[in-house]
Design an enzyme around this catalytic site. Sequence first.
Site, short mmCIF file in Angstrom:
data_model
loop_
_atom_site.label_atom_id
_atom_site.label_comp_id
_atom_site.label_asym_id
_atom_site.label_seq_id
_atom_site.Cartn_x
_atom_site.Cartn_y
_atom_site.Cartn_z
N ASN A 1 0.86 -1.19 0.00
CA ASN A 1 0.00 0.00 0.00
C ASN A 1 0.89 1.24 0.00
O ASN A 1 1.51 1.56 1.00
CB ASN A 1 -0.89 -0.04 1.26
CG ASN A 1 -1.72 1.23 1.42
OD1 ASN A 1 -1.82 2.05 0.51
ND2 ASN A 1 -2.32 1.39 2.60
N LYS B 1 0.06 4.34 -0.34
CA LYS B 1 -0.62 5.52 0.25
C LYS B 1 -0.41 6.77 -0.64
O LYS B 1 -0.24 6.65 -1.84
CB LYS B 1 -0.13 5.74 1.67
CG LYS B 1 -0.20 4.46 2.52
CD LYS B 1 0.00 4.70 3.96
CE LYS B 1 0.06 3.37 4.69
NZ LYS B 1 0.11 3.51 6.12
N HIS C 1 -9.46 0.70 5.63
CA HIS C 1 -8.10 0.94 6.15
C HIS C 1 -8.20 1.90 7.33
O HIS C 1 -9.03 2.81 7.34
CB HIS C 1 -7.21 1.51 5.05
CG HIS C 1 -5.77 1.57 5.48
ND1 HIS C 1 -5.28 2.57 6.27
CD2 HIS C 1 -4.73 0.72 5.27
CE1 HIS C 1 -3.99 2.35 6.51
NE2 HIS C 1 -3.64 1.23 5.91
N GLU D 1 -6.58 4.40 8.23
CA GLU D 1 -6.49 5.83 7.94
C GLU D 1 -7.81 6.36 7.40
O GLU D 1 -8.18 7.51 7.61
CB GLU D 1 -5.32 6.09 6.98
CG GLU D 1 -3.99 5.96 7.71
CD GLU D 1 -2.87 5.36 6.88
OE1 GLU D 1 -2.94 5.41 5.65
OE2 GLU D 1 -1.92 4.83 7.50
N GLU E 1 -5.08 -5.44 10.77
CA GLU E 1 -4.06 -4.40 10.94
C GLU E 1 -4.34 -3.66 12.24
O GLU E 1 -5.17 -2.74 12.27
CB GLU E 1 -4.12 -3.40 9.78
CG GLU E 1 -3.83 -3.99 8.42
CD GLU E 1 -3.29 -2.93 7.46
OE1 GLU E 1 -2.19 -3.13 6.95
OE2 GLU E 1 -3.94 -1.91 7.26
N GLY F 1 2.75 1.81 10.91
CA GLY F 1 3.75 2.89 10.81
C GLY F 1 4.46 3.22 12.11
O GLY F 1 5.10 4.27 12.21
N SER G 1 3.76 -2.46 10.29
CA SER G 1 5.22 -2.43 10.54
C SER G 1 5.95 -3.71 10.11
O SER G 1 6.85 -4.18 10.79
CB SER G 1 5.49 -2.13 12.02
OG SER G 1 5.03 -0.84 12.34
C1 PEP Z 1 -0.67 0.00 6.21
O1 PEP Z 1 -0.84 1.21 6.21
O2 PEP Z 1 -1.54 -0.75 5.69
C2 PEP Z 1 0.53 -0.55 6.83
C3 PEP Z 1 0.55 -1.81 7.11
O3 PEP Z 1 1.55 0.35 7.07
P1 PEP Z 1 3.02 0.02 7.65
O4 PEP Z 1 3.51 -1.23 7.01
O5 PEP Z 1 3.84 1.21 7.29
O6 PEP Z 1 2.86 -0.14 9.13
#
Ligand code: PEP
Length: 252
Positions: A9, A11, A96, A98, A171, A177, A215
């Site tokens: 992803n 973003k 998601h 966000e 997630e 992040g 992460s």
């Molecule tokens: C995400 O935003 O779906 C995600 C998993 O981000 P990150 O890997 O940066 O934690």
Amino acid sequence: MTKKIIAGNWKQNGTLKSSVRLTKSIISALDKKRCKHEIIIFPPSIYFLPIQDLITKKKIKLGSQNVSAYANGAFTGEISATMLRDLKVNYCLVGHSERRHVINETESILSHKVTRLLENNINIVYCIGETLKEYKAKKTKIILRQQIQRFIKSNENNLRIKPKRIILAYEPVWAIGTGLVPTIYELNKIFSFIRATLNKLDNRYSSIKILYGGSVTPDNASKLMETNHMDGLLIGGSSLISKKFIDICSTI
Ligand code: PEP
């Protein structure tokens, strides 16, 4: 190891130049390294066309980070599921963290998006996960059960007919992040719980794949993939650096 799904992803990052460069380097690394997994990339939608040109006939699938909840009409700035289908987009993210917590999308909006995507035969990667506050209050299972039930119930008839179109992505919001990841012990418990919750709702949902996101790096990917019932990874930050993304694809 059986075939897994590795999704990146991107973003709201990059430029046309950097997005094309990233796509090309993923393609050339995959050509060299033999990766047996299914790779999905979710670039910014404004770059779909040049990226679609590059990945046609390659093993990489194209995903959208978002879709309009409405079929068509006066919704300035939105992109419909039909438009995504036009561009041969194979997957779309829904729910998601966000979009839930920054853009404040409600369960009702998410449900309309799921309907629009299923109408257009686009596969859905539906994200679920608890916040840090909920995790600390030991409410993870309650939150996940609620999110799964609302998702399934709001589109029950469509989903029963098309369960293969659905992938769930667990997630934890606190892991996105942040560099924090749940332990394998926690993930084993959570993934068994998600699988059991789906099976209890309808045994047709046993085909729904479940990913982990939050992460993921080349250093922790293979350990994370030892989790029972885990069908792949959804990767944010590490998917923006081709070496990291390819290392994850080729090490697991
Ligand atoms: C995400 O935003 O779906 C995600 C998993 O981000 P990150 O890997 O940066 O934690």
